[in-house]
Design an enzyme around this catalytic site. Structure first.
Site, PDB file in Angstrom:
ATOM      1  N   ARG A  79       0.858  -1.186   0.000  1.00  0.00           N
ATOM      2  CA  ARG A  79       0.000   0.000   0.000  1.00  0.00           C
ATOM      3  C   ARG A  79       0.895   1.238   0.000  1.00  0.00           C
ATOM      4  O   ARG A  79       1.475   1.581   1.027  1.00  0.00           O
ATOM      5  CB  ARG A  79      -0.873  -0.037   1.249  1.00  0.00           C
ATOM      6  CG  ARG A  79      -2.003   0.947   1.266  1.00  0.00           C
ATOM      7  CD  ARG A  79      -2.630   0.985   2.641  1.00  0.00           C
ATOM      8  NE  ARG A  79      -1.800   1.739   3.567  1.00  0.00           N
ATOM      9  CZ  ARG A  79      -1.741   1.540   4.870  1.00  0.00           C
ATOM     10  NH1 ARG A  79      -2.445   0.592   5.432  1.00  0.00           N
ATOM     11  NH2 ARG A  79      -0.967   2.284   5.646  1.00  0.00           N
ATOM     12  N   HIS A 130      -3.771   4.113   4.704  1.00  0.00           N
ATOM     13  CA  HIS A 130      -4.938   3.220   4.782  1.00  0.00           C
ATOM     14  C   HIS A 130      -6.168   3.955   4.254  1.00  0.00           C
ATOM     15  O   HIS A 130      -6.871   3.468   3.382  1.00  0.00           O
ATOM     16  CB  HIS A 130      -5.148   2.776   6.224  1.00  0.00           C
ATOM     17  CG  HIS A 130      -6.488   2.163   6.480  1.00  0.00           C
ATOM     18  ND1 HIS A 130      -6.864   0.952   5.942  1.00  0.00           N
ATOM     19  CD2 HIS A 130      -7.562   2.613   7.185  1.00  0.00           C
ATOM     20  CE1 HIS A 130      -8.097   0.676   6.324  1.00  0.00           C
ATOM     21  NE2 HIS A 130      -8.544   1.672   7.064  1.00  0.00           N
ATOM     22  N   TYR A 151       4.385   5.078  11.378  1.00  0.00           N
ATOM     23  CA  TYR A 151       4.619   3.666  11.696  1.00  0.00           C
ATOM     24  C   TYR A 151       5.449   2.904  10.674  1.00  0.00           C
ATOM     25  O   TYR A 151       5.727   1.739  10.860  1.00  0.00           O
ATOM     26  CB  TYR A 151       3.276   2.941  11.923  1.00  0.00           C
ATOM     27  CG  TYR A 151       2.263   3.038  10.794  1.00  0.00           C
ATOM     28  CD1 TYR A 151       2.366   2.214   9.683  1.00  0.00           C
ATOM     29  CD2 TYR A 151       1.210   3.948  10.849  1.00  0.00           C
ATOM     30  CE1 TYR A 151       1.443   2.290   8.652  1.00  0.00           C
ATOM     31  CE2 TYR A 151       0.280   4.037   9.828  1.00  0.00           C
ATOM     32  CZ  TYR A 151       0.401   3.209   8.726  1.00  0.00           C
ATOM     33  OH  TYR A 151      -0.517   3.288   7.713  1.00  0.00           O
TER      34      TYR A 151
END
Lengths: 396, 324
Positions: free
Chosen positions: A288, A292, A301
């Site tokens: 990705r 998100h 993160y």
């Protein structure tokens, strides 16, 4: 005294095999030796003993066009969210090959159960991308007719649709449209979900039901490495495709950034299902590139080095490289696709702003097929209450 | 013909399957065993494994795959083995089954029946005696009904299966084999979503559904011997509630007691008392009282008789109503 075979000092931990974390470490980024690939990140055609196939120039250009337009849907919608036109958007940047490969492998009679990120698959089903925006703008829950497009509603609860897909496939079995040998009749279902969903009970129950009844369903997991901020290591200790074996059906890991391989593998799995040979799990190994959703901040993160690494595997660039190298872009093909993308962007920008807000009276109308009297009463009171404001305004 | 509730439900399922080839039954042990309560007895033998589907042991899986079947045009009737086992399927029921019609603007119908044997009084271990109806009645998109007798069991189940809306169908498990009633198929049933006066009276209205309707009828008999005339209403439908007969009755009697096995706090009784107060305030001689299970987990079965509303607790509430 003879040794007690059950005493703890007799147990050898190496009997249980090597430490799985060593087999599937967090640093693995190439997909491993089992990755099915037909087109390298450098745009070179490679061959696979099980899933090789020939592609026409027209097909290859079609994949390229689909991916460029799908990426445009995504970047345009992301921009619309930044401008406040959408409440949120679930980005697919980097996952175009996984979606187009899977989407183009479908036949009209097959049925798709998406998550909320399958914009590329929706494109393949002939859904106007503008119809995807309503959910994210907050004017509806999706404007397409699932039965007309054979593409279900977007599903927000993670993994819930995997069971629906399995049940739908069981319905197809009962309708006698599996294993008839007629290509226009035999049908299958594809269920999309992500690596995070693989932890959900519903996904695992879907696997069990599909295996038990040999349902014609393809489980298509886009492993994009992250469930919001939770890494794939938090979901599994073995490669996801290997889980299929434990449920009793085949699993395969495909390069999700390689549209040719994704197409070939999905087509084989769907065909298997249509013929009545049961379910398959496909793990499309991808990444990705975006967040998100637009509310997310992936810099908190994950390492930028990982993102840079995956940029080199871009699904569109490798097809473009292949097309150029093989002289398949003559006649202004690339420019015409770019022009088409610009027009699509314009369509989304203008169309999004003119998506009408729903009539508030409609809140009540479609909760039930047969509306209970108490809800009719609530609706009537609501209408009268609203009307009282306009009457006040008129008399003032 | 005299039938038990179990027989009535079995006959209702059989009739629905004969009438419509799209009706399917799914659940744990519903096939060769005929269900743990034998409600589906003999159906797999006659309709085959494709229509009476013995499922893996996974409640969310049963309901979730039934959603897919309904999307494909089938009318699945799902059996949840016991009330306390419905919770693994709760997400599928309240987020999917209840909302798919709304979410799809009516394009996708969800004609599903979820049968749940509910309530206590059978001496079972924990998770086998619960009354989760309020949790479903609180969810828009679901319809919730409870039968209390064999004849209703026969008709209401067929009506629920014929409904294009999803119906949670509650069956009072302690009544399955308790009493027999005469089924005369020439007498047509009342509409599904209606409540009904099952015993007329003039002094107080007892409102109930499912297993405690019988308790209320006994209470009415006992009160009659003390010179009090109690009206008993079987609510039958919990969502939507059919308040018409209830309000008409309470306006006449001036007193109401709601009786159910579920916890009193935020239970069906709270909603019913609230609606009566809103709409019959000036007719009331006393506040609407509630009798139900305590606000505790269901107790060990050796003491369940202390938990369940019985004749004495209902009569005690009646006495309290008359003290106002």
């Amino acid at each position: 005294m003879s040794p007690d075979p059950t005493s703890t000092d007799q147990v050898r931990t190496d009997q249980f095999g090597p430490d799985l974390v060593e087999v599937f470490g967090p640093s693995q980024q190439d997909g491993g030796p089992d990755l099915v690939q037909l087109l390298t990140p450098e745009g070179e055609r490679v061959h696979h003993p099980d899933f090789d196939m020939d592609f026409s120039a027209e097909q290859l250009r079609g994949f390229y066009r689909d991916m460029v337009l799908t990426r445009r849907i995504d970047t345009e919608a992301t921009a619309l969210q930044r401008h406040g036109e959408l409440g949120i958007w679930a980005q697919l940047l980097g996952q175009e090959a996984a979606q187009i490969g899977a989407g183009r492998a479908l036949r009209p009679q097959d049925y798709v159960f998406p998550t909320y990120r399958e914009h590329g698959v929706a494109w393949c089903r002939g859904i106007d991308p503008l119809d995807l925006l309503g959910l994210f703008r907050g004017v509806d829950h999706g404007r397409w007719d699932p039965a007309e497009k054979n593409f279900g509603q977007y599903t927000i609860v993670i993994g819930a649709q995997v069971l629906h897909a399995t049940g739908y496939a069981m319905g197809m079995q009962r309708d006698g449209v599996v294993g008839t040998g007629e290509p226009d009749r035999d049908a299958a279902v594809i269920a999309h979900f992500g690596d995070g969903a693989s932890s959900q009970g519903d996904v695992n129950e879907g696997f069990i039901f599909a295996a038990s009844y040999n349902a014609p369903v393809v489980f298509f997991c886009q492993n994009n490495q992250w469930a919001i901020s939770e890494p794939i290591e938090r979901q599994t200790r073995i490669p996801l495709y290997q889980r299929a074996l434990g449920f009793g059906f085949p699993g395969v890991r495909v390069d999700g950034n390689d549209v040719l391989a994704t197409y070939a593998v999905t087509q084989a799995a769907l065909q298997r299902a249509r013929e009545g040979q049961g379910p398959t799990l496909i793990e499309a190994y991808t990444y990705r590139m975006g967040a998100h959703t637009t509310t997310d901040d992936p810099t908190r993160y994950r390492l930028s080095a990982d993102v840079e690494h995956w940029k080199l595997k871009d699904p569109i660039a490798r097809v473009e490289a292949y097309l150029k190298r093989n002289g398949l872009v003559e006649g202004g093909f690339l420019e015409s696709v770019q022009q088409e993308a610009n027009e699509l962007g314009h369509h989304l920008r203008e169309g999004c702003k003119s998506l009408p807000d729903p009539d508030p009276r409609g809140i009540f109308d479609l909760v039930y097929d047969e509306m209970p009297e108490e809800l009719t009463q609530q609706r009537d009171e609501f209408i009268a209450y609203h009307a009282s404001f306009s009457e006040e305004g008129a008399s003032a | 013909m005299k039938i038990t509730l179990a027989k009535g439900l079995n006959m209702g399922l059989r009739k629905a399957m004969e009438d419509d080839p799209k009706v399917l039954i799914m659940g744990e042990d519903v096939g060769t065993l005929g269900g743990v309560f034998r409600i589906t007895d003999g159906l797999q033998k006659d309709f085959g494994e494709d229509r009476v589907i013995d499922s893996p042991l996974a409640e969310s899986g049963i309901v979730g795959t039934a959603v897919g079947m309904a999307m494909r045009g089938y009318r699945p009737v799902v059996e949840i083995q016991f009330d306390g086992f419905v919770y693994p399927a709760y997400d599928q029921i309240v987020c999917q089954v209840a909302k798919i019609h709304f979410r799809s603007k009516g394009k996708t119908k969800m004609p599903m029946v979820i049968r749940i044997p509910f309530g206590g009084g059978i001496g079972a271990v924990e998770h086998h005696s619960e009354s989760p109806e309020a949790q479903f009645a609180h969810t828009p998109g679901l319809k919730v009904v409870a039968c209390s007798n064999p004849v209703d069991g026969y008709w209401m189940l067929q009506q629920a299966i014929a409904s294009d809306d999803p119906v949670i169908f509650l069956e009072p498990k302690r009544q399955y084999h308790a009493d027999k009633a005469e089924l005369d198929e020439s007498v047509l049933p009342a509409p599904l979503f209606t409540s009904r006066v099952v015993k007329s009276g003039t002094d107080l209205t007892l409102l109930s559904y499912g297993p405690t309707v019988k308790t209320c009828l006994k209470a009415a008999d006992a009160a009659a011997s003390e010179g009090r005339s109690l009206e008993v209403i079987d609510l039958r439908t919990l969502s939507p509630l059919d308040m018409g007969p209830v309000l008409e009755s309470v306006r006449r009697t001036g007193r109401a007691v709601v009786v159910h096995e579920a916890h009193v706090n935020l239970g069906m009784g709270s909603e019913i008392a609230s609606r009566i107060t809103e709409q019959c305030f000036f007719s009331l001689e006393a506040p609407v009282l509630r009798v139900g299970g305590f606000d505790t987990p269901y107790p060990p079965s050796r003491i369940e008789e202390d938990y369940l509303p019985d004749l004495d607790r209902v009569l005690d509430a009646v006495d309290r109503s008359f003290e106002f």
